[in-house]
Design an enzyme around this catalytic site. Sequence first.
Site, mmCIF file in Angstrom:
data_model
loop_
_atom_site.group_PDB
_atom_site.id
_atom_site.type_symbol
_atom_site.label_atom_id
_atom_site.label_comp_id
_atom_site.label_asym_id
_atom_site.label_seq_id
_atom_site.Cartn_x
_atom_site.Cartn_y
_atom_site.Cartn_z
ATOM 1 N N SER A 61 -4.235 -1.867 28.391
ATOM 2 C CA SER A 61 -5.289 -2.607 29.021
ATOM 3 C C SER A 61 -6.592 -2.650 28.310
ATOM 4 O O SER A 61 -7.572 -3.603 28.454
ATOM 5 C CB SER A 61 -5.418 -2.145 30.459
ATOM 6 O OG SER A 61 -4.243 -2.257 30.953
ATOM 7 N N VAL A 129 -1.733 -2.703 33.561
ATOM 8 C CA VAL A 129 -1.386 -1.929 34.657
ATOM 9 C C VAL A 129 -2.083 -0.372 34.385
ATOM 10 O O VAL A 129 -1.689 0.285 33.411
ATOM 11 C CB VAL A 129 0.075 -1.626 34.968
ATOM 12 C CG1 VAL A 129 0.458 -0.429 36.074
ATOM 13 C CG2 VAL A 129 0.897 -3.000 35.137
ATOM 14 N N LEU A 130 -3.099 -0.154 35.375
ATOM 15 C CA LEU A 130 -3.684 1.055 35.189
ATOM 16 C C LEU A 130 -3.435 1.877 36.546
ATOM 17 O O LEU A 130 -3.693 1.626 37.614
ATOM 18 C CB LEU A 130 -5.185 0.823 35.188
ATOM 19 C CG LEU A 130 -5.615 0.145 33.894
ATOM 20 C CD1 LEU A 130 -7.032 -0.256 33.941
ATOM 21 C CD2 LEU A 130 -5.574 1.093 32.618
ATOM 22 N N ILE A 131 -2.817 3.209 36.223
ATOM 23 C CA ILE A 131 -2.521 4.039 37.375
ATOM 24 C C ILE A 131 -3.357 5.445 37.271
ATOM 25 O O ILE A 131 -3.268 5.916 36.249
ATOM 26 C CB ILE A 131 -1.087 4.425 37.152
ATOM 27 C CG1 ILE A 131 -0.262 3.229 37.574
ATOM 28 C CG2 ILE A 131 -0.523 5.127 38.462
ATOM 29 C CD1 ILE A 131 1.574 3.234 37.363
ATOM 30 N N HIS A 137 -10.469 9.112 33.086
ATOM 31 C CA HIS A 137 -9.890 8.257 32.089
ATOM 32 C C HIS A 137 -9.681 6.587 33.115
ATOM 33 O O HIS A 137 -9.943 5.651 32.532
ATOM 34 C CB HIS A 137 -8.570 8.373 31.330
ATOM 35 C CG HIS A 137 -7.972 7.545 30.381
ATOM 36 N ND1 HIS A 137 -8.496 7.254 29.209
ATOM 37 C CD2 HIS A 137 -6.838 6.405 30.674
ATOM 38 C CE1 HIS A 137 -7.786 6.391 28.566
ATOM 39 N NE2 HIS A 137 -6.900 6.023 29.574
ATOM 40 N N PHE A 162 -8.010 -12.198 36.325
ATOM 41 C CA PHE A 162 -7.805 -10.822 36.136
ATOM 42 C C PHE A 162 -6.584 -10.390 36.504
ATOM 43 O O PHE A 162 -6.344 -10.197 38.037
ATOM 44 C CB PHE A 162 -9.216 -10.230 37.021
ATOM 45 C CG PHE A 162 -9.136 -8.619 36.915
ATOM 46 C CD1 PHE A 162 -9.650 -8.089 35.692
ATOM 47 C CD2 PHE A 162 -8.868 -7.832 38.020
ATOM 48 C CE1 PHE A 162 -9.606 -6.888 35.696
ATOM 49 C CE2 PHE A 162 -8.796 -6.630 37.780
ATOM 50 C CZ PHE A 162 -9.095 -6.072 36.603
#
Length: 213
Positions: A61, A129-131, A137, A162
């Site tokens: 991302s 996709v950010l988990i 981070h 977005f």
Amino acid sequence: MSEIKGPSLDAKVDGSSLRIAIVHARWNKVIIDALVAGALKKLKEAGVKESNIVVESVPGSFELPLACSRMIAGSHIQAASNEADLLGGLNFGSGSGILSPKFPSRSGTPAPAIPSANQAFDAVIAIGVLIKGATMHFEYICDAVSHSLMKIQVDTGVPVIFGVLTALNDDQALERAGLGKGDKTGHNHGEEWGLAAVEMGSHVRRWNSGKFL
């Protein structure tokens, strides 16, 4: 209780003349693939031609803003180059100051309209996709990517949708891609992003020509 999230479905737009780009990260591939498929489904249902949809990927991302920026710029170069090609081989005569045809057989033929497959992008969908993990981070990437994507669309005038999920855990991300477990299948948000790209691309075209509802 009825679902209250998401935009209303009042807007009916025709995407047949639009050119849309999808730029997606490859991190968290299973979720990414579902989101991209959802966006593609709605783009095509809205009339966007398959030849007018360009899909590119980047590692993660964090790389999305640069990719979106360069793809928008590249599409304008592509469109400008195509316009030059449509001059039909005309060039300036040596020392005469007169525009003369390089190929006489084309001299009486009007230039055709620019093929839509070579026009600049009307909108770009950025999908990632950010988990959240155990370090900071997650917060740094979310903040940097969000602000950068917003700046690109404001600076270029090209809508950047977005499509970056910022989930606290795997289950949240899966549900927002329609891949949830049991009775919590969730909904594929890629579909809304596809529709948003068509609507905003259509709006900006109209606004750029000075037309308002």
